[in-house]
Design an enzyme around this catalytic site. Structure first.
Site, PDB file in Angstrom:
ATOM      1  N   HIS A  83      29.946  -5.892 -46.299  1.00 21.90           N
ATOM      2  CA  HIS A  83      30.356  -4.562 -45.833  1.00 21.90           C
ATOM      3  C   HIS A  83      31.185  -4.717 -44.575  1.00 21.90           C
ATOM      4  O   HIS A  83      30.903  -5.587 -43.747  1.00 21.90           O
ATOM      5  CB  HIS A  83      29.114  -3.702 -45.546  1.00 21.90           C
ATOM      6  CG  HIS A  83      29.399  -2.240 -45.489  1.00 21.90           C
ATOM      7  ND1 HIS A  83      29.903  -1.638 -44.364  1.00 21.90           N
ATOM      8  CD2 HIS A  83      29.270  -1.272 -46.419  1.00 21.90           C
ATOM      9  CE1 HIS A  83      30.058  -0.343 -44.607  1.00 21.90           C
ATOM     10  NE2 HIS A  83      29.694  -0.099 -45.854  1.00 21.90           N
ATOM     11  N   ASP A 111      25.982  -0.211 -52.889  1.00 21.03           N
ATOM     12  CA  ASP A 111      26.337  -0.260 -54.312  1.00 21.03           C
ATOM     13  C   ASP A 111      25.591  -1.338 -55.087  1.00 21.03           C
ATOM     14  O   ASP A 111      25.627  -1.351 -56.308  1.00 21.03           O
ATOM     15  CB  ASP A 111      27.849  -0.517 -54.456  1.00 21.03           C
ATOM     16  CG  ASP A 111      28.655   0.658 -53.953  1.00 21.03           C
ATOM     17  OD1 ASP A 111      28.326   1.786 -54.338  1.00 21.03           O
ATOM     18  OD2 ASP A 111      29.583   0.449 -53.159  1.00 21.03           O
TER      19      ASP A 111
HETATM   20  C1  LIG Z   1      33.281  -5.004 -48.361  1.00 23.58           C
HETATM   21  C2  LIG Z   1      34.186  -6.183 -48.090  1.00 23.58           C
HETATM   22  C3  LIG Z   1      35.643  -5.824 -48.426  1.00 23.58           C
HETATM   23  C4  LIG Z   1      34.090  -6.564 -46.596  1.00 23.58           C
HETATM   24  O1  LIG Z   1      34.905  -7.676 -46.420  1.00 23.58           O
HETATM   25  P1  LIG Z   1      35.112  -8.365 -44.985  1.00 23.58           P
HETATM   26  O2  LIG Z   1      35.251  -7.316 -43.957  1.00 23.58           O
HETATM   27  O3  LIG Z   1      36.190  -9.377 -45.135  1.00 23.58           O
HETATM   28  O4  LIG Z   1      33.703  -9.087 -44.755  1.00 23.58           O
HETATM   29  P2  LIG Z   1      33.377 -10.237 -43.742  1.00 23.58           P
HETATM   30  O5  LIG Z   1      34.392 -10.314 -42.666  1.00 23.58           O
HETATM   31  O6  LIG Z   1      31.967 -10.056 -43.339  1.00 23.58           O
HETATM   32  O7  LIG Z   1      33.498 -11.538 -44.656  1.00 23.58           O
HETATM   33  C5  LIG Z   1      33.225 -12.836 -44.161  1.00 23.58           C
HETATM   34  C6  LIG Z   1      33.596 -13.834 -45.226  1.00 23.58           C
HETATM   35  O8  LIG Z   1      32.759 -13.653 -46.383  1.00 23.58           O
HETATM   36  C7  LIG Z   1      33.545 -13.413 -47.534  1.00 23.58           C
HETATM   37  N1  LIG Z   1      32.918 -12.374 -48.342  1.00 23.58           N
HETATM   38  C8  LIG Z   1      32.530 -11.163 -47.907  1.00 23.58           C
HETATM   39  N2  LIG Z   1      32.022 -10.454 -48.929  1.00 23.58           N
HETATM   40  C9  LIG Z   1      32.091 -11.258 -50.003  1.00 23.58           C
HETATM   41  C10 LIG Z   1      31.712 -11.068 -51.344  1.00 23.58           C
HETATM   42  N3  LIG Z   1      31.191  -9.929 -51.766  1.00 23.58           N
HETATM   43  N4  LIG Z   1      31.919 -12.077 -52.205  1.00 23.58           N
HETATM   44  C11 LIG Z   1      32.472 -13.249 -51.787  1.00 23.58           C
HETATM   45  N5  LIG Z   1      32.839 -13.479 -50.523  1.00 23.58           N
HETATM   46  C12 LIG Z   1      32.646 -12.487 -49.637  1.00 23.58           C
HETATM   47  C13 LIG Z   1      34.871 -12.914 -46.994  1.00 23.58           C
HETATM   48  O9  LIG Z   1      35.914 -13.146 -47.932  1.00 23.58           O
HETATM   49  C14 LIG Z   1      35.019 -13.734 -45.732  1.00 23.58           C
HETATM   50  O10 LIG Z   1      35.431 -15.036 -46.105  1.00 23.58           O
HETATM   51  P3  LIG Z   1      36.536 -15.826 -45.218  1.00 23.58           P
HETATM   52  O11 LIG Z   1      35.878 -16.019 -43.892  1.00 23.58           O
HETATM   53  O12 LIG Z   1      36.750 -17.082 -45.991  1.00 23.58           O
HETATM   54  O13 LIG Z   1      37.743 -14.927 -45.172  1.00 23.58           O
HETATM   55  C15 LIG Z   1      33.730  -7.413 -48.909  1.00 23.58           C
HETATM   56  O14 LIG Z   1      32.456  -7.788 -48.504  1.00 23.58           O
HETATM   57  C16 LIG Z   1      33.799  -7.173 -50.411  1.00 23.58           C
HETATM   58  O15 LIG Z   1      34.864  -7.233 -51.002  1.00 23.58           O
HETATM   59  N6  LIG Z   1      32.624  -6.938 -51.055  1.00 23.58           N
HETATM   60  C17 LIG Z   1      32.575  -6.740 -52.478  1.00 23.58           C
HETATM   61  C18 LIG Z   1      33.079  -5.368 -52.877  1.00 23.58           C
HETATM   62  C19 LIG Z   1      32.095  -4.267 -52.573  1.00 23.58           C
HETATM   63  O16 LIG Z   1      30.903  -4.385 -52.830  1.00 23.58           O
HETATM   64  N7  LIG Z   1      32.620  -3.171 -52.026  1.00 23.58           N
HETATM   65  C20 LIG Z   1      31.838  -2.005 -51.674  1.00 23.58           C
HETATM   66  C21 LIG Z   1      31.745  -1.896 -50.191  1.00 23.58           C
HETATM   67  S1  LIG Z   1      30.661  -0.563 -49.761  1.00 23.58           S
END
Ligand SMILES: CC(C)(COP(=O)(O)OP(=O)(O)OC[C@H]1O[C@@H](n2cnc3c(N)ncnc32)[C@H](O)[C@@H]1OP(=O)(O)O)[C@@H](O)C(=O)NCCC(=O)NCCS
Length: 380
Positions: free
Chosen positions: A261, A317
Site C-alpha cells: 500500500h 483488497d
Molecule cells: C499498492 C502499490 C502500488 C504500492 O506500491 P509502492 O508504493 O511502490 O510500495 P513500496 O514502496 O512499499 O514497495 C517497496 C518494494 O516492494 C515492491 N512491492 C510492493 N508491493 C508489491 C507487490 N504487491 N508485489 C510485488 N512487489 C511489491 C515494490 O515494487 C518495491 O520494490 P522496489 O524497491 O524493487 O521498487 C503496490 O504495493 C502494488 O502494486 N500492490 C498490488 C496492487 C494492489 O493490491 N493494489 C491495491 C492497493 S489498495
C-alpha cells in the site's frame, strides 16, 4: 507561487484541509471523524457511519432513527430506472451503468438541483440509498430474474444480499456485508474522492460529483484490485501450489495483488478486520479453501520480501474478494459494491468542499514549443 514544485500525479501535494479521515500509515490506523475503524466496524453499522460522515458527529438515538427511516424509504427505484437498467447494453460494465443511472436519477428527485455552496444531499440521501439497489437490480435482470424490491426492515448490507438472492440472508452474513461497507466508506484523498471534490468545487450538483467519482473508481488503478486477487487465487488453485507460484511471480517481477500500500507501511487495519470476516465465513460455510490459499500467500510473500528488506503487508483488497465470493457475490460486482460504500465518503468530501470552497485550478508545466508563425496550408 513560482517556486511551487511539480509533483507527478500530485503525489505528496496537499490539496485541501480536511477533518474527515485520518490515515496513520506508519502505525496502521484509520479514523473517520476521530473514531477508529475497529470501533466503527465492531460497534456501529453502515447507516450510522453514513450519518457520521454526513453530519460530522455520531447521531443521538432519535436522529439515527429518523436518518435510517429516510434512507430506507429512499431505497426503491422508480419504474423508469428499472427499465433503464433492463435496457442497458448487455455487455456494458455495471460501473458504466451506475455512472449513467446516478445522473439519470437526479431527474427523479424533487428539488434536487442545488448549485448553492451548501448541498441538499443530506435531505435526498438518494445516492447512498439507491446505488446498492441499482447494482442488485442489474445483477438479477441480466440473469433473467425479476427485480427484487428492497426491504426496510434490514440493514443496508443485509438488504443488498436480500435483493441479490431474493431471500433473506443469515444474520451473520448480513452483518458481515454491512461491516464491509463500513470498511470501504472513506479513505481520504484518493483519486475518486478528489474527483468528487473537483466537480463539487465548480458548484455542480452532488449527483454530477458522484457520477464523476464513479467514473474515476472504475479505472483499473483504483477499484478492482480484489477482482485480481481472486484471479490469482483461482490460478493458484490450492495451498500446496502457493510456494512455487510466489517464486515464479517474484522471478518475473510480477505484482502480488492485494499486497502492499502507498500509505500503510504495516498491515492495513481494514485487512485485519476483513481477515476475521473471512475466517468466520469460512468456518460457518465449512469452506476454508480461499482463506488457506490467501494466508499461505501472505506468509510466503511477506517472508520473501522481508528477506529482501522490503516488508510488504496485505491491503484491504487482499481478503475482501474471498469474503464477497463466500457471500455469493459475483466478481463483476466487486467494484460497484466499492462505490455503494464509498458514496458516503464522497458525499462527506463534497459537503466539506462546499463549506469553504475554492475552485480547483492547478496549472501545467509547459514543455511545448516556443511561439511560432502560422504557415498557411499551401505552404506546409
Ligand atoms: C499498492 C502499490 C502500488 C504500492 O506500491 P509502492 O508504493 O511502490 O510500495 P513500496 O514502496 O512499499 O514497495 C517497496 C518494494 O516492494 C515492491 N512491492 C510492493 N508491493 C508489491 C507487490 N504487491 N508485489 C510485488 N512487489 C511489491 C515494490 O515494487 C518495491 O520494490 P522496489 O524497491 O524493487 O521498487 C503496490 O504495493 C502494488 O502494486 N500492490 C498490488 C496492487 C494492489 O493490491 N493494489 C491495491 C492497493 S489498495
Amino acid at each position: 507561487m513560482d517556486n511551487v514544485q511539480f509533483a507527478k500525479g500530485l503525489e505528496g501535494v496537499i490539496a485541501a484541509e480536511t477533518t474527515i479521515c485520518k490515515i496513520d500509515g506508519e502505525n496502521g490506523k484509520l479514523y473517520y471523524y476521530g473514531y477508529s475503524i475497529e470501533d466503527l466496524a465492531e460497534l456501529s453499522d453502515f447507516e450510522e457511519v453514513s450519518y457520521l460522515l454526513l453530519y460530522e458527529k455520531l447521531p443521538t438515538s432519535a436522529q439515527l432513527d429518523e436518518f435510517r427511516s429516510n434512507l430506507r424509504a429512499g431505497r426503491n427505484l422508480a419504474p423508469q430506472i428499472v427499465e433503464m437498467i433492463r435496457s442497458f447494453p448487455e455487455k456494458a460494465h455495471p460501473m458504466e451503468l451506475l455512472q449513467s443511472v446516478i445522473s439519470y436519477l437526479s431527474g427523479y428527485v424533487e428539488h434536487k438541483i442545488d448549485h448553492s455552496p451548501s448541498c441538499n444531499c443530506r435531505i435526498t440521501l438518494h445516492q447512498i440509498a439507491q446505488i446498492s439497489t441499482v447494482i442488485a437490480a442489474w445483477e438479477r435482470l441480466r440473469k433473467g430474474k425479476d427485480f427484487v424490491a428492497p426491504r426496510d426492515d434490514l440493514s443496508h448490507g443485509a438488504n443488498f444480499l436480500y435483493m441479490i438472492r431474493g431471500e433473506k440472508p443469515e444474520p451473520y452474513e448480513g452483518d458481515i456485508m454491512d461491516k464491509c461497507l463500513t470498511l470501504h466508506a472513506e479513505h481520504g484523498f484518493n483519486a475518486s474522492t478528489f474527483t468528487a471534490r473537483v466537480v463539487a468545487s465548480t458548484l455542480s450538483t452532488c449527483y454530477c460529483s458522484i457520477s464523476a467519482a464513479i467514473g474515476s473508481l472504475y479505472g483499473s488503478l483504483h477499484g478492482g484490485a480484489n477482482e485480481r486477487v481472486m484471479d490469482m487465487v483461482d490460478e493458484i488453485g490450492s495451498k500446496e501450489n502457493v510456494k512455487p507460484w510466489i517464486e515464479n511471480a517474484l522471478s518475473k517481477k510480477q505484482k502480488v495483488m492485494g499486497m502492499g500500500h502507498r500509505v500503510y507501511k504495516v498491515k492495513d487495519p481494514r485487512s485485519t478486520i476483513m481477515e476475521q470476516f473471512l475466517v468466520e465465513l469460512s468456518e460457518k460455510k465449512g469452506d476454508s479453501k480461499y482463506y488457506d490459499i490467501l494466508k499461505e500467500v501472505e506468509n510466503e510473500f511477506r517472508s520473501k520480501m522481508e528477506a529482501k528488506g522490503k516488508p510488504i503487508h496485505p491491503n484491504v483488497d487482499f481478503f475482501s474478494g474471498a469474503v464477497y465470493r463466500l457471500l455469493g457475490i459475483p466478481v463483476v460486482l466487486f467494484t460497484p459494491l466499492f462505490a455503494a460504500a464509498r458514496v458516503s465518503g464522497w458525499l462527506a468530501h463534497i459537503l466539506e468542499q462546499r463549506k469553504d470552497n475554492r475552485l480547483y485550478r492547478p496549472k501545467g508545466l509547459y514543455k511545448g514549443t516556443e511561439p511560432k508563425a502560422f504557415d498557411p496550408i499551401d505552404k506546409r
